[in-house]
Design a protein around this motif. Structure first.
Motif, short mmCIF file in Angstrom:
data_model
loop_
_atom_site.label_atom_id
_atom_site.label_comp_id
_atom_site.label_asym_id
_atom_site.label_seq_id
_atom_site.Cartn_x
_atom_site.Cartn_y
_atom_site.Cartn_z
N ALA A 49 20.27 35.45 8.49
CA ALA A 49 20.00 34.29 7.57
C ALA A 49 20.15 35.11 6.14
O ALA A 49 20.24 36.33 6.03
CB ALA A 49 18.46 33.92 7.64
N GLY A 50 20.46 34.15 5.08
CA GLY A 50 20.63 34.75 3.70
C GLY A 50 19.89 33.90 2.90
O GLY A 50 19.47 32.73 3.05
N TYR A 59 20.59 30.09 4.04
CA TYR A 59 21.82 30.13 4.97
C TYR A 59 21.32 30.63 6.09
O TYR A 59 20.50 31.56 6.17
CB TYR A 59 23.18 30.88 4.44
CG TYR A 59 23.33 30.30 3.01
CD1 TYR A 59 22.92 30.93 1.83
CD2 TYR A 59 24.25 29.22 2.66
CE1 TYR A 59 23.17 30.47 0.51
CE2 TYR A 59 24.76 28.80 1.60
CZ TYR A 59 24.14 29.27 0.54
OH TYR A 59 24.24 28.82 -0.78
N TYR A 60 21.67 30.38 7.37
CA TYR A 60 21.60 30.66 8.74
C TYR A 60 22.65 30.54 9.68
O TYR A 60 23.38 29.88 9.72
CB TYR A 60 20.34 29.55 9.16
CG TYR A 60 19.18 29.66 8.48
CD1 TYR A 60 18.81 28.63 7.35
CD2 TYR A 60 18.02 30.35 8.78
CE1 TYR A 60 17.83 28.51 6.77
CE2 TYR A 60 16.98 30.41 7.91
CZ TYR A 60 16.79 29.50 6.84
OH TYR A 60 15.78 29.39 6.14
N ARG A 67 14.94 27.27 13.79
CA ARG A 67 13.69 28.08 14.32
C ARG A 67 13.33 29.24 13.38
O ARG A 67 12.17 29.63 13.24
CB ARG A 67 14.35 28.67 15.67
CG ARG A 67 14.53 27.87 16.85
CD ARG A 67 14.82 28.64 18.06
NE ARG A 67 16.20 29.53 17.90
CZ ARG A 67 16.09 30.89 18.30
NH1 ARG A 67 14.79 31.37 18.63
NH2 ARG A 67 17.04 31.63 18.10
N PHE A 68 14.32 29.55 12.60
CA PHE A 68 13.95 30.64 11.66
C PHE A 68 13.87 30.27 10.22
O PHE A 68 14.72 29.42 9.92
CB PHE A 68 15.10 32.05 11.69
CG PHE A 68 14.92 32.82 12.87
CD1 PHE A 68 14.28 32.46 14.09
CD2 PHE A 68 15.74 34.00 13.14
CE1 PHE A 68 14.11 33.00 15.16
CE2 PHE A 68 15.63 34.62 14.17
CZ PHE A 68 15.08 34.30 15.45
N THR A 69 13.10 31.00 9.40
CA THR A 69 13.08 30.47 8.12
C THR A 69 12.93 31.65 7.18
O THR A 69 12.16 32.66 7.21
CB THR A 69 11.88 29.73 7.64
OG1 THR A 69 11.86 28.43 8.30
CG2 THR A 69 12.02 29.27 6.14
N LEU A 81 11.11 36.87 6.78
CA LEU A 81 11.97 36.07 7.95
C LEU A 81 10.92 35.64 8.80
O LEU A 81 10.21 36.36 9.69
CB LEU A 81 12.87 36.84 8.45
CG LEU A 81 13.88 36.18 9.53
CD1 LEU A 81 14.82 35.23 8.68
CD2 LEU A 81 14.82 36.98 10.35
N GLN A 82 10.53 34.24 8.96
CA GLN A 82 9.73 33.59 9.81
C GLN A 82 10.32 33.27 11.03
O GLN A 82 11.22 32.29 10.62
CB GLN A 82 8.89 32.42 9.22
CG GLN A 82 8.01 31.84 9.88
CD GLN A 82 6.75 32.52 10.44
OE1 GLN A 82 6.25 33.02 9.60
NE2 GLN A 82 6.32 32.52 11.89
#
Length: 125
Positions: A49-50, A59-60, A67-69, A81-82
């Motif tokens: 991710a960015g 961006y993922y 799923r990730f944030t 990074l959640q």
């Protein structure tokens, strides 16, 4: 140049959540786009991710989308990074990285200027 230190890794069951943090030193943090990468055993390091300098653009990788944030707090010089709905295939060492020239969308690790030491994430099935 910033110096980066990750934290928050650990062991979690599949379906669980973790929140990684990356603390940056220096007063230029807000000038860097930030990225999270990971490296699983026997595999190359890959982009996860960015986030842009302001935090307004993210961006993922397809494998983590939904799923990730990724987020950042420029007042606290920290990027997060959640990670939710974790899967065993998410097991890896996770690294944060700083990119002065990009805006969070660059996926080639060679373009990043500074790296943390990594934090281990293990997801059990």
């Amino acid at each position: 140049q910033v110096q980066l230190v990750e934290s928050g890794g650990g062991l979690v069951q599949a379906g669980g959540s973790l929140r990684l943090s990356c603390a940056a030193s220096g007063r230029t943090f807000r000038m860097y786009a930030m990225g999270w990468f990971r490296q699983a055993p026997g595999k190359e390091r890959e982009f996860v991710a960015g986030v842009s300098q302001s935090g307004g653009n993210t961006y993922y990788a397809d494998s983590v989308k939904g799923r990730f944030t990724i987020s950042r707090d420029n007042d606290k010089n920290t990027v997060f990074l959640q990670m939710n709905s974790l899967k065993p295939e998410d097991t890896a060492v996770y690294y944060c990285a700083a990119d002065r020239a990009g805006w969070g969308n660059r996926r080639q690790e060679r373009l990043y200027d500074a790296w943390g030491q990594g934090t281990q994430v293990t997801v059990s099935s």
